[in-house]
Design a protein around this motif. Structure first.
Motif, PDB file in Angstrom:
ATOM      1  N   LYS A  91     -36.389 -21.149  17.336  1.00 30.39           N
ATOM      2  CA  LYS A  91     -36.028 -22.237  18.236  1.00 30.39           C
ATOM      3  C   LYS A  91     -36.916 -23.456  18.018  1.00 30.39           C
ATOM      4  O   LYS A  91     -38.128 -23.406  18.209  1.00 30.39           O
ATOM      5  CB  LYS A  91     -36.134 -21.775  19.694  1.00 30.39           C
ATOM      6  CG  LYS A  91     -35.604 -22.795  20.700  1.00 30.39           C
ATOM      7  CD  LYS A  91     -35.595 -22.223  22.105  1.00 30.39           C
ATOM      8  CE  LYS A  91     -35.018 -23.217  23.102  1.00 30.39           C
ATOM      9  NZ  LYS A  91     -35.017 -22.670  24.488  1.00 30.39           N
ATOM     10  N   ASP A  92     -36.285 -24.541  17.548  1.00 24.76           N
ATOM     11  CA  ASP A  92     -36.908 -25.865  17.495  1.00 24.76           C
ATOM     12  C   ASP A  92     -38.183 -25.871  16.657  1.00 24.76           C
ATOM     13  O   ASP A  92     -39.218 -26.400  17.079  1.00 24.76           O
ATOM     14  CB  ASP A  92     -37.200 -26.348  18.924  1.00 24.76           C
ATOM     15  CG  ASP A  92     -37.255 -27.871  19.001  1.00 24.76           C
ATOM     16  OD1 ASP A  92     -36.584 -28.517  18.188  1.00 24.76           O
ATOM     17  OD2 ASP A  92     -37.966 -28.387  19.876  1.00 24.76           O
ATOM     18  N   LEU A  93     -38.116 -25.313  15.438  1.00 19.92           N
ATOM     19  CA  LEU A  93     -39.273 -25.277  14.549  1.00 19.92           C
ATOM     20  C   LEU A  93     -39.366 -26.561  13.738  1.00 19.92           C
ATOM     21  O   LEU A  93     -38.386 -26.993  13.129  1.00 19.92           O
ATOM     22  CB  LEU A  93     -39.188 -24.091  13.584  1.00 19.92           C
ATOM     23  CG  LEU A  93     -39.920 -22.814  13.980  1.00 19.92           C
ATOM     24  CD1 LEU A  93     -39.326 -22.225  15.256  1.00 19.92           C
ATOM     25  CD2 LEU A  93     -39.888 -21.803  12.847  1.00 19.92           C
ATOM     26  N   SER A  94     -40.535 -27.151  13.705  1.00 20.73           N
ATOM     27  CA  SER A  94     -40.804 -28.328  12.877  1.00 20.73           C
ATOM     28  C   SER A  94     -42.133 -28.138  12.161  1.00 20.73           C
ATOM     29  O   SER A  94     -43.144 -27.804  12.786  1.00 20.73           O
ATOM     30  CB  SER A  94     -40.865 -29.609  13.722  1.00 20.73           C
ATOM     31  OG  SER A  94     -39.609 -29.910  14.288  1.00 20.73           O
ATOM     32  N   MET A  95     -42.132 -28.318  10.837  1.00 21.94           N
ATOM     33  CA  MET A  95     -43.375 -28.249  10.069  1.00 21.94           C
ATOM     34  C   MET A  95     -43.116 -28.776   8.667  1.00 21.94           C
ATOM     35  O   MET A  95     -41.969 -28.865   8.215  1.00 21.94           O
ATOM     36  CB  MET A  95     -43.915 -26.816   9.985  1.00 21.94           C
ATOM     37  CG  MET A  95     -43.061 -25.858   9.194  1.00 21.94           C
ATOM     38  SD  MET A  95     -43.846 -24.223   9.056  1.00 21.94           S
ATOM     39  CE  MET A  95     -42.613 -23.349   8.068  1.00 21.94           C
ATOM     40  N   THR A  96     -44.200 -29.154   7.982  1.00 19.69           N
ATOM     41  CA  THR A  96     -44.136 -29.618   6.604  1.00 19.69           C
ATOM     42  C   THR A  96     -45.161 -28.858   5.781  1.00 19.69           C
ATOM     43  O   THR A  96     -46.326 -28.717   6.196  1.00 19.69           O
ATOM     44  CB  THR A  96     -44.420 -31.131   6.507  1.00 19.69           C
ATOM     45  OG1 THR A  96     -43.402 -31.856   7.212  1.00 19.69           O
ATOM     46  CG2 THR A  96     -44.423 -31.588   5.053  1.00 19.69           C
TER      47      THR A  96
END
Length: 249
Positions: free
Chosen positions: A50-55
């Motif tokens: 759910k709603d994962l954000s990363m670089t």
């Protein structure tokens, strides 16, 4: 350079044929992978991520930690292309080499050598690349003449030796690992570990799910702590491990 970008990525799995009220309650109580909710049509849906954000950029070694069902394997399969995001955006630059299910594509009626060819093709290697690595794979297995025999004659430990050795023949750019460091029996573990370290050093980006604090400290420059399919912490390995064990106590 290799790169992975996730922006508000979610994965949902609808659950069908769960109609009885009592069974719904039981399902909701027992489910451990992600969170379990109902959609607008009152269907049961598992929010696996759910709603994962990363670089992730060149040189990153990301460790994945969390309790069973936290979403680690789902995230690895997302990065491997097995799953598509239900919502959000994922962009990957570079060839992805997954070491998730090392027994995938192994046929017990085939000889060891035949399995090397078949599994190698499934990993994206050309026949020329397989032939170039076949002696190296054979040496790593330590199986000798058994490689000319059907795998149904192997012990379970011998099967894992062969499967791991084939998977480790890849030339990784983005390497995905799911608990394979201790593959095989005790005599094989040191050889397998040495090969894995070589793969880690050759890779541009590594994403590794493990329950070993020692491996996290040895290889990872950042750690993602997942719980219920959501990011609880992303950053310093020691802080991630502290939060994980704090929650476990």
């Amino acid at each position: 350079m290799a790169r992975i970008d996730l922006r508000n990525v979610s994965i949902e799995f609808p659950v069908y044929n769960v109609n009885a009220r009592s069974f719904k309650k039981k399902f909701l109580r027992l489910a451990t992978g992600g969170s379990v909710v109902k959609d607008a049509n009152q269907h049961i849906v598992v929010n696996a991520l759910k709603d994962l954000s990363m670089t992730l950029k060149h040189g990153d070694r990301l460790g994945l930690i969390g309790h069973n069902g936290a979403g680690k394997s789902t995230l690895l399969r997302l990065l491997a292309g097995v799953y598509e995001p239900t919502s959000g955006d994922m962009r990957t630059e570079g060839h992805v080499s997954p070491m998730l299910d090392i027994m995938h594509g192994i046929e017990t009626e085939f000889t060891g050598y035949e399995n090397i060819v078949q599994r190698g093709i499934l990993l994206g290697l050309s026949r020329a690349e397989i032939q170039a690595h076949i002696q190296e794979i054979a040496d790593l297995t330590g199986l000798g003449d058994y490689l000319s025999m059907p795998m149904r004659t192997y012990s379970s430990g011998m099967m894992v030796r062969l499967a791991f050795s084939i998977s480790a023949s890849i030339k990784p750019e983005i390497l995905l690992i799911d608990e394979v460091f201790n593959a095989g029996d005790a005599d094989f573990v040191e050889k397998a570990r040495s090969k894995m370290v070589q793969l880690l050093n050759q890779s541009s980006i590594v994403v590794m799910a493990t329950h070993s604090d020692d491996l996290i400290r040895e290889f990872c420059n950042k750690v993602l702590l997942l719980e219920g399919g959501q990011i609880q912490y992303l950053g310093d390995p020691e802080e991630a491990l502290r939060l994980y064990h704090l929650d476990s106590n």
